[in-house]
Design an enzyme around this catalytic site. Structure first.
Site, mmCIF file in Angstrom:
data_model
loop_
_atom_site.group_PDB
_atom_site.id
_atom_site.type_symbol
_atom_site.label_atom_id
_atom_site.label_comp_id
_atom_site.label_asym_id
_atom_site.label_seq_id
_atom_site.Cartn_x
_atom_site.Cartn_y
_atom_site.Cartn_z
ATOM 1 N N LYS A 73 -6.193 -22.537 34.975
ATOM 2 C CA LYS A 73 -6.969 -23.784 34.930
ATOM 3 C C LYS A 73 -6.743 -24.568 36.222
ATOM 4 C CE LYS A 73 -7.692 -27.775 31.817
ATOM 5 N NZ LYS A 73 -7.244 -28.416 30.564
ATOM 6 N N SER A 77 -10.838 -29.346 27.320
ATOM 7 C CA SER A 77 -11.213 -29.292 28.708
ATOM 8 C C SER A 77 -10.944 -27.957 29.388
ATOM 9 C CB SER A 77 -10.475 -30.390 29.468
ATOM 10 O OG SER A 77 -9.080 -30.169 29.423
ATOM 11 N N SER A 102 -7.070 -29.484 24.336
ATOM 12 C CA SER A 102 -7.816 -28.775 25.381
ATOM 13 C C SER A 102 -7.537 -27.293 25.541
ATOM 14 C CB SER A 102 -7.586 -29.450 26.726
ATOM 15 O OG SER A 102 -8.443 -30.549 26.838
#
Ligand code: GLN
Length: 488
Positions: free
Chosen positions: A82, A157, A181
């Site tokens: 990420k 996210s 997330s």
């Protein structure tokens, strides 16, 4: 080996094939990039791909394997990261204009661990700007699509990481979870997402959002891979003072142990209005599977659940407003040129650099912390947070694990919730409490809707009980085949 077959493997299976020399790391990387070329234009999970670096590392791994050297436990396995986790020499943007050209001069703790384990870092995945959101639509750079239906969001996210693992453009991935997330996008993309206990994994090099809630987690195709990856990244690190000095079990070894007689609790408050019918049915079916395995199931109550979202949006925004104060154009990141004085430079830089949702949160958080409001908002929220934590401690006196849906609905359409922040905030109603309490949670696939959208089942456990959590999740996985389905 055909690309389609290669990309269907889990990290664990790849590891076996690499060690038995059935596959070389270079073949793995080449096959993966062949699939990326085909699929990435549709899914758009990556902000950056490091093909050259990946090939170089693969060659190194192959050469060392050939010489008979002993390599790390993730040797030759490609990992997606990420883009809010710092990677030395590789741009790390948090999907924000303000960090558009930021190249970290150091690795996050988890990246150091991956490198020591001889993993191959293939690229940086898309996210909501600074991890604020539930759909990845708040990225300043691109929209990521759900591999099961490109008209829909992948969740967020960590939407890029979840979409990549589901689409076969990554085998395993790292995400971060402040309010859901890792677990929510995993649920919406039909993969496995683990948020460890707060303190289990060092946050050193994770760009801070809500520091008392943030935790790095794993996104994988099955529970075994979660155990494999957690083993590498977990453990004490002196550079994160909240990282805990708690002994690390052998997660893979614990995985297949018996689960009979364990006690599951279903929190009444998680099965009320707002829960989609198909999701409810799938979770109820999962309960039957557990009963069949000899676990006991009973209803429990977590009475302060209705306050969790409100408490979270005070604490997370307050912490974010303080954490994001460092982006001022002075030392790194974007700076607006041509300002007449320093105040103008600050305000133009921040006005240009941050997106709408980030600005909204900075304003909410600054308000909640400001003098005169602090007691009414931040302090009050901290007290209610304690009550939520106590709900869990009390529940864990009579049950070993808590079972519930991960997300109240399956993946929604792109754009559907953008106009209404409240609706977006409610996506995390079942995941936020674990962050507030600091306990671990995992989402695993437990079914599909009539429209062929994945549904996720969430399990939560006591602090530092990841080994048990993984074991119970794995027991379900052994009985079912949901985790084996791949999008076309
Ligand atoms: N969706 C939640 C938020 O917008 C959680 C995000 C996260 O876990 N990073 O804050």
């Amino acid at each position: 080996m055909r690309v389609a077959e290669l990309i269907s493997f889990t990290g664990y299976q790849l590891q076996e094939k690499l060690l038995s020399r059935e596959l070389t790391a270079q073949e793995v990387v080449e096959g993966l990039f062949a699939n990326i070329e085909e699929v990435e234009p549709i899914v758009r999970a990556y902000l950056l791909l490091d093909r050259e670096g990946a090939v170089r590392k693969a060659q190194e791994v192959d050469a060392r394997l050939k010489k008979g050297e002993k390599l790390g436990p993730l040797a030759g396995i490609p990992v997606a990261v990420k883009d809010n986790i710092c990677t030395n020499g590789l741009r790390t943007t948090c999907a924000s204009r303000i960090l558009e050209n930021f190249i970290p001069p150091y690795d996050a703790h988890v990246i150091e661990r991956l490198k020591e384990a001889d993993a191959i870092i293939i690229g940086k995945t898309n996210l909501d700007e600074f991890a604020m959101g539930s759909s990845t639509e708040n990225s300043a750079f691109k929209l990521t699509r759900n591999p099961w239906d490109p008209k829909r969001i992948p969740g967020g996210s960590s939407g890029g990481s979840a979409a990549a693992v589901a689409a076969g453009t990554a085998f395993i991935a790292l995400g971060s979870d402040t309010g859901g997330s890792v677990r929510q996008p995993a649920a919406l993309c039909g993969v496995t997402g683990l948020k460890p206990t707060y303190g289990r994994v060092s946050r050193y090099g994770l760009v801070a959002f809500g520091s008392s809630l943030d935790q790095i987690g794993t996104i994988t195709r099955d529970v075994r891979d979660s155990a494999l990856l957690l083993q590498i990244i977990a453990g004490r690190d002196s550079r994160d003072s909240t990282s805990a000095d708690v002994p690390l079990p052998d997660y893979l070894k614990e995985l297949e142990k018996p689960v009979k007689g364990l006690r599951l609790g279903l929190p009444r408050e998680y099965f009320m209005e707002g829960l989609n019918d198909e999701v409810r049915k799938a979770v109820e079916e999962a309960v039957k599977v557990y009963e069949g395995l000899g676990l006991s199931v009973k209803e429990i109550s977590l009475p302060h659940t209705p306050y969790a979202v409100a408490v979270y949006y005070i604490i997370a925004t307050a912490e974010a407003s303080s954490n994001l104060a460092r982006y001022d154009g002075v030392r790194y990141g974007h700076r607006t040129p041509g300002a007449q004085n320093i105040i103008e430079m600050y305000s133009c830089t921040r006005a240009e650099g941050f997106g709408r949702e980030v600005k909204r949160r900075i304003m909410l958080g600054t308000y909640a912390l400001s003098s005169g409001y602090y007691e009414a908002y931040y302090l009050k929220a901290s007290k209610v947070r304690n009550l939520i934590r106590q709900d869990f401690s009390r529940a864990f006196e009579t049950v070993d694990f808590i079972l519930c849906p991960t997300s109240p609905t399956p993946a929604f359409k792109l754009g559907e919730r953008l106009a209404n922040p409240m609706e977006m905030y409610l996506c995390d109603i079942y995941t936020i409490p674990a962050n507030l309490a600091g306990i671990p949670g995992i989402s695993i696939p437990c079914g599909f809707t009539k429209e062929n959208l994945p549904i996720g089942l969430q399990l939560m456990a006591r602090h530092f009980e990841e080994a048990g959590l993984l074991k119970v999740a794995r027991a379900y996985e052994r009985e079912t085949e949901w985790h084996l389905r791949r999008p076309v």
